[in-house]
Design a protein around this motif. Structure first.
Motif, PDB file in Angstrom:
ATOM      1  N   SER A  27      29.591  50.970  45.195  1.00 28.65           N
ATOM      2  CA  SER A  27      30.057  49.935  46.130  1.00 28.65           C
ATOM      3  C   SER A  27      30.688  50.634  47.329  1.00 28.65           C
ATOM      4  CB  SER A  27      30.981  48.933  45.427  1.00 28.65           C
ATOM      5  OG  SER A  27      32.009  49.569  44.705  1.00 28.65           O
ATOM      6  N   GLY A  44      32.519  53.473  47.088  1.00 29.40           N
ATOM      7  CA  GLY A  44      32.754  54.894  46.793  1.00 29.40           C
ATOM      8  C   GLY A  44      34.213  55.224  46.500  1.00 29.40           C
ATOM      9  N   ALA A  48      28.173  60.277  41.403  1.00 32.81           N
ATOM     10  CA  ALA A  48      28.426  58.991  42.087  1.00 32.81           C
ATOM     11  C   ALA A  48      27.283  58.017  41.822  1.00 32.81           C
ATOM     12  CB  ALA A  48      28.590  59.230  43.585  1.00 32.81           C
ATOM     13  N   GLY A  49      27.627  56.731  41.813  1.00 32.70           N
ATOM     14  CA  GLY A  49      26.600  55.697  41.607  1.00 32.70           C
ATOM     15  C   GLY A  49      26.547  55.284  40.145  1.00 32.70           C
ATOM     16  N   SER A  50      26.394  53.977  39.911  1.00 35.75           N
ATOM     17  CA  SER A  50      26.362  53.459  38.536  1.00 35.75           C
ATOM     18  C   SER A  50      25.073  53.861  37.847  1.00 35.75           C
ATOM     19  CB  SER A  50      26.450  51.936  38.554  1.00 35.75           C
ATOM     20  OG  SER A  50      27.649  51.560  39.172  1.00 35.75           O
ATOM     21  N   ARG A  51      25.187  54.177  36.577  1.00 36.29           N
ATOM     22  CA  ARG A  51      23.994  54.444  35.755  1.00 36.29           C
ATOM     23  C   ARG A  51      23.917  53.329  34.720  1.00 36.29           C
ATOM     24  NH1 ARG A  51      21.312  58.321  37.489  1.00 36.29           N
ATOM     25  NH2 ARG A  51      19.939  58.276  35.693  1.00 36.29           N
ATOM     26  N   TYR A  52      23.002  52.399  34.953  1.00 34.60           N
ATOM     27  CA  TYR A  52      22.899  51.200  34.117  1.00 34.60           C
ATOM     28  C   TYR A  52      22.085  51.502  32.864  1.00 34.60           C
ATOM     29  CZ  TYR A  52      24.738  48.767  38.190  1.00 34.60           C
ATOM     30  OH  TYR A  52      25.519  48.360  39.244  1.00 34.60           O
ATOM     31  N   SER A  60      25.656  55.303  27.640  1.00 29.10           N
ATOM     32  CA  SER A  60      26.393  56.560  27.777  1.00 29.10           C
ATOM     33  C   SER A  60      27.445  56.579  26.672  1.00 29.10           C
ATOM     34  CB  SER A  60      27.073  56.650  29.149  1.00 29.10           C
ATOM     35  OG  SER A  60      27.962  55.565  29.326  1.00 29.10           O
ATOM     36  N   ILE A 111      36.959  58.878  33.880  1.00 30.53           N
ATOM     37  CA  ILE A 111      36.303  57.698  34.474  1.00 30.53           C
ATOM     38  C   ILE A 111      35.299  57.174  33.449  1.00 30.53           C
ATOM     39  CG2 ILE A 111      34.823  56.854  36.339  1.00 30.53           C
ATOM     40  CD1 ILE A 111      35.833  59.273  38.020  1.00 30.53           C
ATOM     41  N   GLY A 132      27.847  44.808  31.270  1.00 28.68           N
ATOM     42  CA  GLY A 132      27.245  45.206  30.010  1.00 28.68           C
ATOM     43  C   GLY A 132      26.310  46.383  30.180  1.00 28.68           C
ATOM     44  N   ARG A 167      21.340  52.894  41.789  1.00 27.42           N
ATOM     45  CA  ARG A 167      21.824  52.353  43.064  1.00 27.42           C
ATOM     46  C   ARG A 167      22.676  53.403  43.761  1.00 27.42           C
ATOM     47  NH1 ARG A 167      26.399  47.788  41.853  1.00 27.42           N
ATOM     48  NH2 ARG A 167      26.751  48.082  44.062  1.00 27.42           N
ATOM     49  N   ASP A 215      32.387  45.701  42.582  1.00 26.18           N
ATOM     50  CA  ASP A 215      31.752  45.318  43.835  1.00 26.18           C
ATOM     51  C   ASP A 215      32.560  44.179  44.463  1.00 26.18           C
ATOM     52  OD1 ASP A 215      29.053  46.751  44.044  1.00 26.18           O
ATOM     53  OD2 ASP A 215      29.041  46.025  41.977  1.00 26.18           O
ATOM     54  N   SER A 254      34.569  48.151  47.984  1.00 29.59           N
ATOM     55  CA  SER A 254      34.967  48.007  46.575  1.00 29.59           C
ATOM     56  C   SER A 254      36.120  47.029  46.438  1.00 29.59           C
ATOM     57  CB  SER A 254      35.438  49.352  45.996  1.00 29.59           C
ATOM     58  OG  SER A 254      34.455  50.333  46.079  1.00 29.59           O
ATOM     59  N   GLN A 301      33.403  38.033  41.564  1.00 30.17           N
ATOM     60  CA  GLN A 301      33.017  38.413  40.200  1.00 30.17           C
ATOM     61  C   GLN A 301      32.897  37.174  39.297  1.00 30.17           C
ATOM     62  OE1 GLN A 301      32.254  41.464  39.065  1.00 30.17           O
ATOM     63  NE2 GLN A 301      32.530  42.380  41.076  1.00 30.17           N
TER      64      GLN A 301
HETATM   65  C1  FAD Z   1      26.782  49.527  32.918  1.00 28.42           C
HETATM   66  C2  FAD Z   1      27.512  49.106  34.183  1.00 28.42           C
HETATM   67  C3  FAD Z   1      27.774  47.759  34.424  1.00 28.42           C
HETATM   68  C4  FAD Z   1      28.485  47.356  35.580  1.00 28.42           C
HETATM   69  N1  FAD Z   1      28.763  46.029  35.782  1.00 28.42           N
HETATM   70  C5  FAD Z   1      29.469  45.643  36.889  1.00 28.42           C
HETATM   71  C6  FAD Z   1      29.851  44.276  37.129  1.00 28.42           C
HETATM   72  O1  FAD Z   1      29.570  43.382  36.326  1.00 28.42           O
HETATM   73  N2  FAD Z   1      30.537  43.984  38.281  1.00 28.42           N
HETATM   74  C7  FAD Z   1      30.888  44.953  39.171  1.00 28.42           C
HETATM   75  O2  FAD Z   1      31.483  44.644  40.183  1.00 28.42           O
HETATM   76  N3  FAD Z   1      30.601  46.247  38.933  1.00 28.42           N
HETATM   77  C8  FAD Z   1      29.899  46.622  37.839  1.00 28.42           C
HETATM   78  N4  FAD Z   1      29.621  47.942  37.630  1.00 28.42           N
HETATM   79  C9  FAD Z   1      30.319  48.944  38.437  1.00 28.42           C
HETATM   80  C10 FAD Z   1      29.857  49.049  39.855  1.00 28.42           C
HETATM   81  O3  FAD Z   1      28.460  49.242  39.861  1.00 28.42           O
HETATM   82  C11 FAD Z   1      30.552  50.237  40.547  1.00 28.42           C
HETATM   83  O4  FAD Z   1      30.720  51.292  39.639  1.00 28.42           O
HETATM   84  C12 FAD Z   1      31.910  49.861  41.040  1.00 28.42           C
HETATM   85  O5  FAD Z   1      31.766  48.915  42.069  1.00 28.42           O
HETATM   86  C13 FAD Z   1      32.641  51.084  41.596  1.00 28.42           C
HETATM   87  O6  FAD Z   1      31.965  51.528  42.716  1.00 28.42           O
HETATM   88  P1  FAD Z   1      32.374  52.878  43.444  1.00 28.42           P
HETATM   89  O7  FAD Z   1      31.506  52.980  44.655  1.00 28.42           O
HETATM   90  O8  FAD Z   1      33.842  52.961  43.589  1.00 28.42           O
HETATM   91  O9  FAD Z   1      31.925  53.938  42.324  1.00 28.42           O
HETATM   92  P2  FAD Z   1      31.262  55.356  42.513  1.00 28.42           P
HETATM   93  O10 FAD Z   1      32.049  56.142  43.483  1.00 28.42           O
HETATM   94  O11 FAD Z   1      29.807  55.207  42.702  1.00 28.42           O
HETATM   95  O12 FAD Z   1      31.554  55.942  41.058  1.00 28.42           O
HETATM   96  C14 FAD Z   1      30.936  55.389  39.920  1.00 28.42           C
HETATM   97  C15 FAD Z   1      31.544  56.047  38.714  1.00 28.42           C
HETATM   98  O13 FAD Z   1      31.043  55.423  37.544  1.00 28.42           O
HETATM   99  C16 FAD Z   1      30.733  56.414  36.583  1.00 28.42           C
HETATM  100  N5  FAD Z   1      29.601  55.899  35.797  1.00 28.42           N
HETATM  101  C17 FAD Z   1      28.366  55.584  36.269  1.00 28.42           C
HETATM  102  N6  FAD Z   1      27.596  55.133  35.279  1.00 28.42           N
HETATM  103  C18 FAD Z   1      28.345  55.154  34.168  1.00 28.42           C
HETATM  104  C19 FAD Z   1      28.090  54.807  32.815  1.00 28.42           C
HETATM  105  N7  FAD Z   1      26.900  54.335  32.384  1.00 28.42           N
HETATM  106  N8  FAD Z   1      29.084  54.966  31.895  1.00 28.42           N
HETATM  107  C20 FAD Z   1      30.295  55.447  32.288  1.00 28.42           C
HETATM  108  N9  FAD Z   1      30.593  55.782  33.574  1.00 28.42           N
HETATM  109  C21 FAD Z   1      29.628  55.638  34.488  1.00 28.42           C
HETATM  110  C22 FAD Z   1      30.385  57.667  37.371  1.00 28.42           C
HETATM  111  O14 FAD Z   1      30.738  58.829  36.657  1.00 28.42           O
HETATM  112  C23 FAD Z   1      31.219  57.527  38.637  1.00 28.42           C
HETATM  113  O15 FAD Z   1      32.420  58.224  38.517  1.00 28.42           O
HETATM  114  C24 FAD Z   1      28.919  48.353  36.498  1.00 28.42           C
HETATM  115  C25 FAD Z   1      28.638  49.700  36.254  1.00 28.42           C
HETATM  116  C26 FAD Z   1      27.949  50.088  35.103  1.00 28.42           C
HETATM  117  C27 FAD Z   1      27.684  51.578  34.846  1.00 28.42           C
END
Ligand code: FAD
Length: 404
Positions: free
Chosen positions: A101, A103, A149-153, A156, A175, A208, A235, A290, A308, A344
Motif C-alpha cells: 500500500s 510502504g 516488500a509487497g504482500s505474498r498472498y 507462510s 513482521i 486470509g 502486488r 490498505d 497505508s 476495511q
Molecule cells: C495473506 C494476506 C492478506 C491480506 N489481507 C489484507 C486485508 O484484508 N486488508 C488490508 O488492508 N490488507 C491486507 N493485507 C496487507 C496489505 O496487502 C499490505 O501488507 C498492507 O497494506 C501494508 O502495506 P505496506 O505497503 O505498508 O507493506 P509493505 O511495505 O509492502 O510490507 C509488507 C510486509 O508484509 C510481509 N509479508 C508479505 N507477505 C506475507 C505473508 N504471506 N506472511 C507474512 N508476512 C508477509 C513482508 O515481509 C513485508 O514486510 C494482506 C496481506 C497478506 C499477506
C-alpha cells in the motif's frame, strides 16, 4: 507418519493457521511444516511429541486460543486496542512504490535497521531460488527489506524456526500476519527470557491466507509457464499494483489486483481464516493496511500513489511511529476511527459474524476455538440476528460436509 491427537484434532478441524509455532514449541526436528494436498502449510510430525510439548502447543497455538488480558485499555469492539489512528506513506518514493500500500511497513523496517534499534528484521519474503516459496528472511539491510516488500498472498510459516532467532542472542523486530504475531506474543509470555530481544511486532490487516493452488491458477490465467518462472509478485510496484510473473526467457505477464485477489486468490482462503477474530492484528504494536479510497460505498482499486492505514496499539508502537515521522521516514495524517470501516468493510463484517461461525464450527466438531476478551459479543450485537444466524448455519453445514 506419526500421529498426535492434539495436532490432528487442530488440523482436521480446520483450525490450523499454518504459522508453524508448534514446530518451535516442540523439540527440534519433531515437526516440519509442509504443503498439503489442499495447498496449505500444515505440521507434519517427524518424531513423537513429548507430553510437555503437547501441553505447550495446546496453550500457545493461535489457531485454537487467542486471549486479551481483561484490563487492556482503549479496546475498540471492532478494531481492538488502539493508541492512535492515521494514514501514511513512506517518504522514500522507491519504498512507497514497491510496498503493497504506502510502504509504511518496509519504511519502518529500514528505519529500525539504519537507526540501529534492532540487529535484524524477521520477515516473510520470497525464496531467491523458488519463486512460489515463502521463507522467513532475516533482513539486515535496506536491500533485504526491499526484497521482502509487497504482500505474498500464499501460505507462510514464519514461526517454524523462531526459537533459532532467539538463540542468536540478537535483537529484532518481527513482521507477520495477525496469527503469526499473536502466536509470537503468546510464546514470549511463556518464555520471558527472550522478551528483551524482540523490540517490535508489526502486522497488517489480513483477509486470509489463500492456497498455493490460487497462485498457480493466477499464473496459468496470465498465460505464463510455471516451469519457466524466475519471479512472481502478487502486488506492489504501484497501489494496488499488478501481479507479475517473469519467465527465464524474459517474457513477463501481468494481472490486475481485482482479477487476481478478487476473482481467484480471495476465493481460496483457508477455512480457519473464516473463523478469525483477529483479522486486524490486535496483538501487534503497529498494524498497517490498505487505506482504500471509496467509490459508491466500496473500496476503489484504481491505481494511485500508495497510502497505508496505520494503527498503533501499544505505547512502544506509538513511540516508534513518532520517531519515524521525526526522522522523515514516513509521512502521516490523522484519521478518525469511524473512517476505518469505509476502508476495511470486510474486516468489520467478519468480526460481527465470527462468533456465530466459531460456535457453529465448535458444535459441529465438538471442539471449540477459545477466544477470550476479543469483543465478539459486542461485535455480534452490532449486526442483525438473521445475518448472524445465516453465517453460523452456513459454517455448520460446511463443517458437516468437507473442510480444507
Ligand atoms: C495473506 C494476506 C492478506 C491480506 N489481507 C489484507 C486485508 O484484508 N486488508 C488490508 O488492508 N490488507 C491486507 N493485507 C496487507 C496489505 O496487502 C499490505 O501488507 C498492507 O497494506 C501494508 O502495506 P505496506 O505497503 O505498508 O507493506 P509493505 O511495505 O509492502 O510490507 C509488507 C510486509 O508484509 C510481509 N509479508 C508479505 N507477505 C506475507 C505473508 N504471506 N506472511 C507474512 N508476512 C508477509 C513482508 O515481509 C513485508 O514486510 C494482506 C496481506 C497478506 C499477506
Amino acid at each position: 507418519m506419526i500421529a498426535n491427537n492434539l495436532l490432528e484434532k487442530i488440523t482436521t478441524s480446520g483450525y490450523c493457521t499454518g504459522c508453524g509455532l508448534c514446530a518451535s514449541v516442540a523439540e527440534p526436528n519433531q515437526i516440519k511444516m509442509k504443503i498439503n494436498a489442499s495447498g496449505f502449510l500444515r505440521p507434519v510430525i517427524q518424531h513423537a511429541i513429548s507430553v510437555e510439548s503437547d501441553a505447550a502447543i495446546k496453550h500457545l497455538c493461535p489457531g485454537i486460543h487467542l486471549e486479551h488480558a481483561a484490563q487492556v485499555q482503549n479496546k475498540h469492539p471492532i478494531w481492538g486496542p488502539l493508541v492512535n489512528v492515521r494514514t501514511g506513506f513512506a517518504q522514500d518514493a522507491e519504498i512507497q512504490h514497491l510496498g503493497s500500500s504506502g510502504g509504511v511497513i518496509s519504511a519502518l523496517a529500514v528505519y529500525l535497521l539504519e537507526s540501529g534499534k534492532v540487529d535484524f528484521v524477521a520477515q516473510t519474503a520470497v525464496s531467491k531460488t523458488a519463486p512460489l516459496v515463502n521463507i522467513l528472511q532475516k533482513s539486515f539491510t535496506r536491500e533485504d527489506v526491499l526484497h521482502a516488500a509487497g504482500s505474498r498472498y500464499a501460505p507462510s510459516s514464519p514461526l517454524e524456526n523462531i526459537r533459532e532467532l532467539f538463540q542468536s542472542g540478537q535483537t529484532f523486530a518481527f513482521i507477520g500476519k495477525p496469527c503469526d504475531v499473536a502466536g509470537l506474543r503468546a510464546y514470549i509470555a511463556k518464555n520471558p527470557q527472550y522478551k528483551h530481544q524482540i523490540k517490535y511486532m508489526i502486522s497488517f490487516m489480513c483477509a486470509g491466507v489463500p492456497s498455493i493452488h490460487g497462485s498457480k491458477e493466477v499464473i496459468a490465467k496470465m498465460g505464463a509457464d510455471i516451469n519457466q518462472l524466475v519471479s512472481f509478485r502478487y502486488r506492489g510496484d504501484g497501489w494496488p499494483g499488478k501481479a507479475r510473473a517473469v519467465q527465464a526467457d524474459g517474457q513477463s505477464f501481468e494481472m490486475d489486483y481485482n482479477s487476481s485477489w478478487g476473482n481467484i486468490l480471495g476465493k481460496q482462503i483457508q477455512f480457519r481464516c473464516k473463523l478469525c477474530a483477529d483479522g486486524t492484528g490486535e496483538f501487534a504494536d503497529i498494524v498497517c493496511a490498505d487505506a482504500w479510497y471509496g467509490k459508491d460505498g466500496y473500496p476503489d482499486f484504481a491505481e494511485r500513489e500508495g497510502r497505508s492505514l496505520l494503527l498503533t496499539r501499544t505505547e512502544a508502537g506509538e513511540h516508534l511511529i513518532n520517531e519515524a515521522i521525526h526522522a522523515a521516514s514516513i509521512q502521516v495524517s490523522p484519521l478518525d476511527v469511524g473512517e476505518i470501516s469505509k476502508m476495511q468493510p470486510y474486516q468489520v463484517n467478519r468480526k460481527k459474524v465470527v462468533l456465530g461461525r466459531v460456535l457453529a464450527a465448535g458444535l459441529a466438531h465438538r471442539y471449540f476455538i477459545q477466544y477470550k476478551n476479543m469483543g465478539l459479543v459486542v461485535a455480534s450485537l452490532a449486526t442483525d440476528p438473521v445475518t448472524w444466524f445465516r453465517h453460523a448455519w452456513g459454517t455448520f453445514k460446511r463443517v458437516k460436509g468437507e473442510v480444507q
